[in-house]
Design an enzyme around this catalytic site. Structure first.
Site, PDB file in Angstrom:
ATOM      1  N   ASP A  47       7.100  17.227 -50.317  1.00  0.00           N
ATOM      2  CA  ASP A  47       8.088  17.634 -49.317  1.00  0.00           C
ATOM      3  C   ASP A  47       9.157  18.458 -50.037  1.00  0.00           C
ATOM      4  O   ASP A  47      10.015  17.918 -50.741  1.00  0.00           O
ATOM      5  CB  ASP A  47       8.692  16.409 -48.623  1.00  0.00           C
ATOM      6  CG  ASP A  47       9.514  16.818 -47.405  1.00  0.00           C
ATOM      7  OD1 ASP A  47      10.249  17.833 -47.494  1.00  0.00           O
ATOM      8  OD2 ASP A  47       9.418  16.140 -46.368  1.00  0.00           O
ATOM      9  N   ASN A  86      -1.412  26.183 -39.703  1.00  0.00           N
ATOM     10  CA  ASN A  86      -0.738  25.837 -38.454  1.00  0.00           C
ATOM     11  C   ASN A  86      -0.303  27.128 -37.758  1.00  0.00           C
ATOM     12  O   ASN A  86      -0.504  28.218 -38.288  1.00  0.00           O
ATOM     13  CB  ASN A  86       0.453  24.913 -38.734  1.00  0.00           C
ATOM     14  CG  ASN A  86       1.442  25.566 -39.665  1.00  0.00           C
ATOM     15  OD1 ASN A  86       2.034  26.587 -39.333  1.00  0.00           O
ATOM     16  ND2 ASN A  86       1.611  25.021 -40.863  1.00  0.00           N
TER      17      ASN A  86
HETATM   18  O1  C5P Z   1       8.758  16.673 -41.891  1.00  0.00           O
HETATM   19  P1  C5P Z   1       8.667  17.963 -41.182  1.00  0.00           P
HETATM   20  O2  C5P Z   1       7.491  18.801 -41.623  1.00  0.00           O
HETATM   21  O3  C5P Z   1       8.748  17.888 -39.693  1.00  0.00           O
HETATM   22  O4  C5P Z   1      10.005  18.715 -41.629  1.00  0.00           O
HETATM   23  C1  C5P Z   1      10.237  20.041 -41.343  1.00  0.00           C
HETATM   24  C2  C5P Z   1      11.158  20.610 -42.370  1.00  0.00           C
HETATM   25  O5  C5P Z   1      10.765  20.208 -43.679  1.00  0.00           O
HETATM   26  C3  C5P Z   1      11.104  22.115 -42.394  1.00  0.00           C
HETATM   27  O6  C5P Z   1      12.374  22.573 -42.784  1.00  0.00           O
HETATM   28  C4  C5P Z   1      10.056  22.408 -43.443  1.00  0.00           C
HETATM   29  O7  C5P Z   1      10.228  23.686 -44.009  1.00  0.00           O
HETATM   30  C5  C5P Z   1      10.311  21.311 -44.442  1.00  0.00           C
HETATM   31  N1  C5P Z   1       9.116  20.842 -45.165  1.00  0.00           N
HETATM   32  C6  C5P Z   1       9.011  21.079 -46.519  1.00  0.00           C
HETATM   33  N2  C5P Z   1       7.918  20.598 -47.214  1.00  0.00           N
HETATM   34  C7  C5P Z   1       6.963  19.903 -46.580  1.00  0.00           C
HETATM   35  C8  C5P Z   1       7.069  19.657 -45.204  1.00  0.00           C
HETATM   36  C9  C5P Z   1       8.161  20.147 -44.516  1.00  0.00           C
HETATM   37  O8  C5P Z   1       9.882  21.716 -47.090  1.00  0.00           O
HETATM   38  N3  C5P Z   1       5.913  19.460 -47.267  1.00  0.00           N
END
Ligand code: C5P
Length: 398
Positions: free
Chosen positions: A304, A208
């Site tokens: 996550d 990304n």
């Molecule tokens: O769900 P989303 O990707 O929008 O959430 C963003 C937040 O979650 C950020 O703080 C990112 O570092 C964290 N994140 C994470 N692991 C993932 C996806 C997102 O720690 N697999």
């Protein structure tokens, strides 16, 4: 704050050197001990006699000064201070510092020292804006050199722009801030940053647009407040900051493992743009192009990391901060995300391409906490990082 602090003051050769006389006077007034060093060029602007008289201490001028060497070698001189201040820091002195030259007393001291260095640049606006100086600035910042100024305004040469040395009260304040730093001393903080790369095969990957700039600035700001920072970074565009423990990873799975091995921690800031999905079974060899047959990639969900750490039953960091990059309904989405993930704060930003935030140098964020949403004005990513670091310090040190 500056009382009984030992300041090694290196005065470079520029017209702003006259302000360094006042700086010495004010430092002394605040109870600091000042050891002055003059470059040859500085002696054209201020005399060693006035500097010595104001400092109440001998002036060091020469790399090969037998008296000085007998009393205190230049290596010892470079390390006997609590803080080195370079004011004015000329373009030449900054170039020497960036390149690691040691061909006079000032540059040798700056190369030999293990003491933090604060510089107050002063030069003509064209010199400041020149790509060579800008390269040196970037290098010095990544080497952990602290800057105060320059200011913009009318210059002694008659031109107008950035390059005026910071005013003496601002230099004093920057020095004081350095000694105040340390409010996060003894606190361990994990910061994730950058994108992740999820392999398709050994040569291709899914990624990304995260540059890692905001996460890097946050890690630097926390380290500047004295925190012990474990910086877990994906393949970012910007280099990691100084004074942090760097753990380099590529994939989300590796990032999760690195975060887990860095625990326990007092706080964790998840600024990384982790890929939501990875290719379910990445090929061990390069996928060949076949006529008429397009490869089909199957995805599986990445762990996550933020949610995992936020919801730890035991050993959860006291403060867990997540980020939310949104393109619409920023506050509503980020507030829901905070609930869903179970983190304490969400730093939300609007990453619609027209904002120029993704990959840019500025950020406009909303801090979502249990107390609601707080919009911060648009500012540089460094300033956002400093503000966030100060808030984290408030939350951890009560
Ligand atoms: O769900 P989303 O990707 O929008 O959430 C963003 C937040 O979650 C950020 O703080 C990112 O570092 C964290 N994140 C994470 N692991 C993932 C996806 C997102 O720690 N697999």
């Amino acid at each position: 704050m500056l009382a009984s602090k030992r300041i090694l003051l290196i005065i470079g050769g520029g017209i702003a050197a006259y302000k360094s006389l006042d700086l010495i006077r004010r430092l002394k007034g605040l109870g600091a001990e000042v050891t002055p060093v003059l470059t040859r060029a500085a002696e054209e602007f201020v005399t060693p006699l006035s500097v010595a008289a104001l400092a109440g201490a001998p002036v060091h001028r020469d790399l090969f000064d037998l008296t000085t060497e007998a009393e205190m070698g230049h290596i010892q001189l470079s390390r006997s201070a609590d803080l080195i201040v370079v004011a004015p820091a000329t373009a030449d002195l900054m170039a020497k510092m960036a390149q690691g030259h040691a061909n006079d007393l000032a540059s040798t001291l700056l190369l030999a020292t293990d003491t933090p260095v604060l510089i107050a640049p002063a030069m003509n606006v064209r010199m400041w804006e020149h790509p060579a100086t800008q390269r040196n600035i970037a290098q010095l910042k990544s080497d952990g050199i602290r800057f105060v100024g320059p200011d913009a305004g009318e210059m002694a040469c008659g031109e107008f722009g950035a390059g005026r040395m910071a005013e003496v009260p601002d230099i004093l304040m920057a020095a004081e801030t350095y000694f105040e730093a340390g409010v996060l001393q003894g606190k361990r903080i994990i910061v994730t940053s950058g994108p992740t790369h999820e392999p398709i095969d050994p040569v291709r990957y899914i990624a990304n647009r995260s540059s890692g700039a905001q996460g890097t600035a946050i890690a630097a700001a926390l380290a500047a407040l004295g925190a012990e920072v474990v910086f877990v970074t994906g393949p970012a565009d910007v280099p990691p900051p100084p004074h942090v423990e760097v753990v380099r990873v590529e994939t989300a799975a590796q990032m999760k493992e690195a975060v887990e091995s860095a625990l326990p921690a007092d706080a964790a800031v998840f600024a990384a743009a982790v890929a939501d999905w990875r290719v379910a079974s990445a090929s061990a060899s390069k996928i060949k192009k076949k006529d008429g047959a397009l490869p089909v990639l199957e995805f599986s969900e990445n762990p996550d990391i933020l949610a995992g750490v936020s919801q730890m039953a035991q050993g959860r960091p006291k403060l867990v901060v997540g980020f939310a990059a949104e393109t619409d309904d920023v506050v509503a989405h980020a507030t829901a995300k905070r609930e869903r993930k179970g983190c304490d704060w969400i730093v939300a930003n609007d990453v619609r391409p027209e904002t120029g935030i993704m990959g840019g140098s500025e950020n406009a964020v909303v801090l979502i906490s249990g107390d609601g949403a707080e919009s911060w004005p648009r500012m540089g990513k460094g300033a956002v990082a400093e503000k966030l670091a100060a808030r984290i310090a408030e939350a951890l040190v009560q």
